[in-house]
Design an enzyme around this catalytic site. Sequence first.
Site, PDB file in Angstrom:
ATOM      1  N   GLU A  56       3.321  -5.814   7.181  1.00  0.00           N
ATOM      2  CA  GLU A  56       2.591  -4.714   7.818  1.00  0.00           C
ATOM      3  C   GLU A  56       2.921  -4.541   9.298  1.00  0.00           C
ATOM      4  OE1 GLU A  56      -0.037  -5.845   4.283  1.00  0.00           O
ATOM      5  OE2 GLU A  56       1.323  -6.854   5.669  1.00  0.00           O
ATOM      6  N   GLU A  94      -1.445  -9.320  -1.302  1.00  0.00           N
ATOM      7  CA  GLU A  94      -2.877  -9.574  -1.145  1.00  0.00           C
ATOM      8  C   GLU A  94      -3.601  -9.502  -2.485  1.00  0.00           C
ATOM      9  OE1 GLU A  94      -4.308  -8.132   3.134  1.00  0.00           O
ATOM     10  OE2 GLU A  94      -3.182  -6.563   2.097  1.00  0.00           O
ATOM     11  N   ALA A 145       0.842  -1.192   0.000  1.00  0.00           N
ATOM     12  CA  ALA A 145       0.000   0.000   0.000  1.00  0.00           C
ATOM     13  C   ALA A 145       0.878   1.243   0.000  1.00  0.00           C
ATOM     14  CB  ALA A 145      -0.908  -0.004   1.220  1.00  0.00           C
ATOM     15  N   GLY A 180      -0.035  -5.201   0.541  1.00  0.00           N
ATOM     16  CA  GLY A 180      -1.209  -5.147  -0.327  1.00  0.00           C
ATOM     17  C   GLY A 180      -0.947  -5.717  -1.707  1.00  0.00           C
TER      18      GLY A 180
END
Length: 253
Positions: free
Chosen positions: A133, A113, A66, A110
């Site tokens: 994270e 993911e 992210a 992310g």
Amino acid sequence: MTYETLLIESPAQGVGLIRLNRPRQYNALNSTLLIELGHALENFEQDDAIGAVIITGSEKAFAAGADIAEMVGISGQEMLEMVEASTGWRAISTFSKPTVCAVSGMALGGGFELALQCDILLATKGTKFALPEVNLGVIPGAGGTQRVARIVGKSLAMEMVMNGRTLLAEEAHQRGIVSRVIEPADIEAEAVQLATELAARAPLAVRAGKACVNKAINTTLEEGLLFEREAFIPLFDTDDAKNMMTAFLNKSK
């Protein structure tokens, strides 16, 4: 349509390709990219000429996670609103056609993911996969804890989520995350070849097969068997099945 963070291509008949295109940020996932990804997937969903989609990045990075610059200082409520507005997550989770993810360099946070939500994952040798994270004081929030645990099991998932352990492509392949490990020079061509094969298959059968495998991952065996039966029977009434079985017996295409 021209996108700010994506490049859209059609490298072969029946195949759409979405290339993440934020090279200076190693394709970090910001809100603009995720909204544009949702739009691109919706367009491919509605396009009957497209039978399979490839999602890829650059040689250096599929996606480095992210975009931290968007997250610094925001509240939990603001993060929730950002996630709900990021239509890309919802679009890929509901996309009915086959998706092939071609990963090079790194797929972190992310980015990992996003790759996990695709149907078939290809990676170049040495590509890094991780959910780091915890190093930012948070946890994965786009399904990472759930999807990786279902693939690799509890112990390794705990190590990845709680300690940010990195897997190279070769170990990711051994653990069932990656379908194939490919030389960097060959990955895009192999992804296009695979997507072309998928796009040429009977589309109703392909979509039913995808739905059944996804059901298997997310439910009990009994519920999955019932879902499979309900998807299996109606296919015998389709023109595809009738014509293809007849062609098989006649040894014709």
